[in-house]
Design an enzyme around this catalytic site. Structure first.
Site, PDB file in Angstrom:
ATOM      1  N   LEU A  11       0.836  -1.202   0.000  1.00 34.33           N
ATOM      2  CA  LEU A  11       0.000   0.000   0.000  1.00 34.33           C
ATOM      3  C   LEU A  11       0.871   1.252   0.000  1.00 34.33           C
ATOM      4  CD1 LEU A  11      -2.852  -0.980   2.475  1.00 34.33           C
ATOM      5  CD2 LEU A  11      -2.502  -1.627   0.087  1.00 34.33           C
ATOM      6  N   ALA A  12       0.715   2.042  -1.034  1.00 37.10           N
ATOM      7  CA  ALA A  12       1.554   3.235  -1.164  1.00 37.10           C
ATOM      8  C   ALA A  12       0.754   4.408  -1.693  1.00 37.10           C
ATOM      9  CB  ALA A  12       2.736   2.937  -2.088  1.00 37.10           C
ATOM     10  N   ARG A  18       2.876  15.068   5.886  1.00 36.43           N
ATOM     11  CA  ARG A  18       3.761  15.516   6.963  1.00 36.43           C
ATOM     12  C   ARG A  18       5.245  15.489   6.603  1.00 36.43           C
ATOM     13  NH1 ARG A  18       2.455  12.446  12.180  1.00 36.43           N
ATOM     14  NH2 ARG A  18       1.455  10.890  10.870  1.00 36.43           N
ATOM     15  N   THR A  84      -7.582   1.107   4.412  1.00 33.83           N
ATOM     16  CA  THR A  84      -6.574   0.105   4.032  1.00 33.83           C
ATOM     17  C   THR A  84      -7.185  -1.098   3.310  1.00 33.83           C
ATOM     18  OG1 THR A  84      -6.645  -0.520   6.383  1.00 33.83           O
ATOM     19  CG2 THR A  84      -4.726   0.686   5.646  1.00 33.83           C
ATOM     20  N   ARG A 319      33.164   8.666  -8.284  1.00 37.09           N
ATOM     21  CA  ARG A 319      31.805   8.909  -8.784  1.00 37.09           C
ATOM     22  C   ARG A 319      31.357   7.742  -9.660  1.00 37.09           C
ATOM     23  NH1 ARG A 319      32.338  14.536 -11.410  1.00 37.09           N
ATOM     24  NH2 ARG A 319      30.197  14.059 -12.025  1.00 37.09           N
ATOM     25  N   SER A 409      55.759  17.500 -17.266  1.00 35.96           N
ATOM     26  CA  SER A 409      54.922  18.241 -16.320  1.00 35.96           C
ATOM     27  C   SER A 409      54.375  19.517 -16.928  1.00 35.96           C
ATOM     28  CB  SER A 409      55.737  18.637 -15.092  1.00 35.96           C
ATOM     29  OG  SER A 409      56.156  17.501 -14.433  1.00 35.96           O
TER      30      SER A 409
HETATM   31  C1  UD1 Z   1      -2.789   1.296  10.490  1.00 39.76           C
HETATM   32  C2  UD1 Z   1      -3.605   0.188  11.133  1.00 39.76           C
HETATM   33  C3  UD1 Z   1      -3.340   0.186  12.649  1.00 39.76           C
HETATM   34  C4  UD1 Z   1      -1.864  -0.029  12.885  1.00 39.76           C
HETATM   35  C5  UD1 Z   1      -1.037   1.035  12.149  1.00 39.76           C
HETATM   36  C6  UD1 Z   1       0.416   0.682  12.216  1.00 39.76           C
HETATM   37  C7  UD1 Z   1      -5.626  -0.029   9.760  1.00 39.76           C
HETATM   38  C8  UD1 Z   1      -7.063   0.258   9.659  1.00 39.76           C
HETATM   39  N1  UD1 Z   1      -4.998   0.432  10.843  1.00 39.76           N
HETATM   40  O1  UD1 Z   1      -3.269   2.525  11.023  1.00 39.76           O
HETATM   41  O2  UD1 Z   1      -4.076  -0.852  13.260  1.00 39.76           O
HETATM   42  O3  UD1 Z   1      -1.580   0.006  14.271  1.00 39.76           O
HETATM   43  O4  UD1 Z   1      -1.403   1.089  10.761  1.00 39.76           O
HETATM   44  O5  UD1 Z   1       1.201   1.720  11.719  1.00 39.76           O
HETATM   45  O6  UD1 Z   1      -5.080  -0.692   8.905  1.00 39.76           O
HETATM   46  N2  UD1 Z   1      -3.298   3.551   2.779  1.00 39.76           N
HETATM   47  C9  UD1 Z   1      -3.683   3.551   1.479  1.00 39.76           C
HETATM   48  N3  UD1 Z   1      -4.976   3.868   1.158  1.00 39.76           N
HETATM   49  C10 UD1 Z   1      -5.894   4.184   2.116  1.00 39.76           C
HETATM   50  C11 UD1 Z   1      -5.480   4.196   3.458  1.00 39.76           C
HETATM   51  C12 UD1 Z   1      -4.182   3.860   3.756  1.00 39.76           C
HETATM   52  O7  UD1 Z   1      -2.890   3.265   0.585  1.00 39.76           O
HETATM   53  O8  UD1 Z   1      -7.042   4.456   1.747  1.00 39.76           O
HETATM   54  C13 UD1 Z   1      -1.923   3.194   3.105  1.00 39.76           C
HETATM   55  C14 UD1 Z   1      -1.136   4.368   3.674  1.00 39.76           C
HETATM   56  O9  UD1 Z   1      -0.419   5.035   2.640  1.00 39.76           O
HETATM   57  C15 UD1 Z   1      -0.180   3.707   4.639  1.00 39.76           C
HETATM   58  C16 UD1 Z   1      -0.940   2.470   5.099  1.00 39.76           C
HETATM   59  O10 UD1 Z   1      -1.938   2.227   4.117  1.00 39.76           O
HETATM   60  O11 UD1 Z   1       1.023   3.276   4.016  1.00 39.76           O
HETATM   61  C17 UD1 Z   1      -1.533   2.626   6.472  1.00 39.76           C
HETATM   62  O12 UD1 Z   1      -2.486   3.663   6.488  1.00 39.76           O
HETATM   63  P1  UD1 Z   1      -2.589   4.678   7.679  1.00 39.76           P
HETATM   64  O13 UD1 Z   1      -3.680   5.607   7.388  1.00 39.76           O
HETATM   65  O14 UD1 Z   1      -1.258   5.234   7.997  1.00 39.76           O
HETATM   66  O15 UD1 Z   1      -3.061   3.697   8.860  1.00 39.76           O
HETATM   67  P2  UD1 Z   1      -2.968   3.969  10.406  1.00 39.76           P
HETATM   68  O16 UD1 Z   1      -4.087   4.845  10.802  1.00 39.76           O
HETATM   69  O17 UD1 Z   1      -1.601   4.388  10.762  1.00 39.76           O
END
Ligand code: UD1
Ligand code: CA
Length: 460
Positions: A11-12, A18, A84, A319, A409
């Site tokens: 997931l990215a 931030r 997620t 390099r 030289s």
């Molecule tokens: C998530 C977990 C939480 C865990 C934490 C650990 C869920 C619901 N929660 O929370 O239990 O303790 O990670 O760090 O999974 N992302 C997407 N699309 C979306 C939402 C998120 O690609 O619609 C990606 C974000 O870029 C990120 C990852 O999923 O890489 C996690 O999403 P984030 O919103 O950071 O989840 P947390 O609230 O931190």
């Protein structure tokens, strides 16, 4: 590991607000490799040659990095952030192949190891249908809590939805999950968004598995491994952890480092045996250092190959495309770029060797410059075996100096020098005898007086 197939979903799609950056978050680097690159390297090392990477809109650069790191991967776009589980389902088409294991990994956790990914897959291979990676953070704020019933994981509660008692639980969700391929889609499709954030939570897969009478388990790892990057400070913390790991691995592999805490490595730096690295050396990406090489203090290397027993620095810069042959020597303040030094060749103090070839045993005198750039194009310089370039010479490329030739030289060499020849390309020295006696001295005094006079005028 068994021959089970694996679909890794990374997931990215996060915006990384931030980071305060123009660059997508997962393309920021730790140890000379992007965050995404680290995750995909772990995926590969865990036995998976392809991944489904879920990116946000306008993420051409992320797609490019994915193809570089794991060429067989597929890109899926999540155009709206809806959680997620929603993100995972954006890669729905990737499920069609029917993988045995499905691994879900966040693209911003670069410290995850291949071993941990293998452990998660192992749990699925064994008996579980869902395996979650837990950890016990110093501060649990913001993390989902793992709710256990004996050894069974029954739910993950996001902090916003958790009760007081649930918030007191110190075992948290690291974010990674493995699912049994056969049931993964069914579980994911049952997830809804009835929660505080109105998002489709991947973490709900645990309760759903439970209602389907499937087993969910939690494995534990260190906080480091699931360290997610949201800020530049967290990026720097990850860098520190990664550097420590890389230094430890280098020492373990037989590299001597006098002050390892001052040596900075890239994730792909490769060392032979009995390499010695003095303090304050930086290895950018793409370096290979062969057996018995010696890197003196304060060197900066990137994309360089250092041959067996070669010596570099102190204060040298290699390099991309610098290739040093066995037992060659690059001295202090020397810069080498896109050039090869043959076995036993030497480049001394303040030389610049760009775009060319220095034959075996050739000697490049102090201050010699390969003038490789004419303002528009780069050109090559070739110095033959055993040739000697006198100090402070300029070799104006394209140019060839033959084997065993000798350049005096201070020469500016614009024409090829035949093998074995002596080339002199400089103004002839003229000595004018009796110069002092003719009275050149007083001139200086007159000049000084004039300066004094002018200064006094200004003051007025
Ligand atoms: C998530 C977990 C939480 C865990 C934490 C650990 C869920 C619901 N929660 O929370 O239990 O303790 O990670 O760090 O999974 N992302 C997407 N699309 C979306 C939402 C998120 O690609 O619609 C990606 C974000 O870029 C990120 C990852 O999923 O890489 C996690 O999403 P984030 O919103 O950071 O989840 P947390 O609230 O931190
Ligand atoms: Ca997060």
């Amino acid at each position: 590991m068994s021959k089970r197939t694996c679909l890794a979903i990374v997931l990215a799609a996060g915006e990384g607000t931030r980071m305060r950056s123009m660059r997508p978050k997962v393309l920021h680097q730790v140890a000379g490799r992007s965050l995404l690159g680290h995750v995909l390297a772990a995926v590969r090392a865990a036995g998976t040659e392809q991944a489904a990477v879920v990116v946000g809109p306008d993420s051409a650069a992320v797609a490019e990095e994915t193809k570089r790191a794991l060429p067989k991967s597929q890109i899926f776009v999540q155009s709206e952030r809806r959680g997620t589980a929603h993100a995972v389902l954006c890669a729905r088409k990737a499920f069609a192949k029917g993988a045995d294991d499905v691994l879900v990994i966040f693209g911003d956790t670069p410290l995850i190891s291949a071993d941990t990914l293998k452990r998660l897959r192992g749990a699925i291979d064994h008996h579980a249908s869902v395996a979650v990676l837990g950890f016990r953070p110093k501060s649990a704020a913001g993390y989902g809590r793992l709710i256990m019933n004996g050894h069974r994981l029954v739910a993950i509660r996001e902090e916003k939805d958790a009760s007081e008692a649930e918030r007191a639980i110190d075992l948290c969700n690291g974010g990674l999950m493995a699912l049994r391929g056969e049931v993964a889609l069914e579980i994911l499709e049952r997830i809804d968004n009835a929660n505080a954030k109105r998002e489709f939570y991947l973490t709900d897969a645990v309760t759903i598995a439970d209602t389907m009478a499937l087993e969910a388990v939690a494995l534990e790892t260190t906080e480091d491994e699931v360290h997610g990057i949201n800020t530049r400070a967290q990026l720097a913390q990850a860098e520190a952890v990664m550097q420590q790991r890389l230094r430890a691995a280098a020492l373990e592999a037989g590299v001597t480092m006098i002050a390892p805490e001052t040596v900075f490595l890239s994730a792909d730096t490769k060392f032979g045996r009995d390499v010695t690295i003095e303090p304050n050396v930086v290895f950018g990406p793409g370096c290979v250092i062969a057996d018995n090489a010696l890197i003196h203090a304060f060197c900066h290397l990137e994309g360089a190959h250092v041959g067996k027993g070669a010596s570099v620095g102190p204060f040298a810069r290699l390099r991309p495309g610098a290739t040093l042959g066995a037992k060659s020597r690059v001295g202090n303040f020397v810069e080498v770029k896109a050039a090869e030094l043959g076995e036993g060749a030497k480049a001394n103090h303040l030389a610049y060797i760009g775009d060319g070839l220095v034959g075996e045993g050739a000697n490049i005198g102090a201050g010699t410059i390969f003038c490789n750039y004419d303002g528009k194009n780069k050109h090559r310089t070739e110095v033959g075996k055993g040739a000697f370039i006198g100090s402070n010479s300029a070799l104006v490329a394209p140019v060839k100096v033959g084997a065993d030739a000798y350049v005096g030289s201070g020469s500016v060499i614009t024409d090829d020098v035949p093998a074995g020849a002596l080339a002199l390309g400089r103004g002839r020295q003229v000595n004018k005898t009796g110069w002092k006696a003719k009275g050149s001295g007083p001139k200086k005094t007159a000049k000084k007086a004039a300066v004094k006079k002018a200064k006094a005028k200004k003051k007025r």
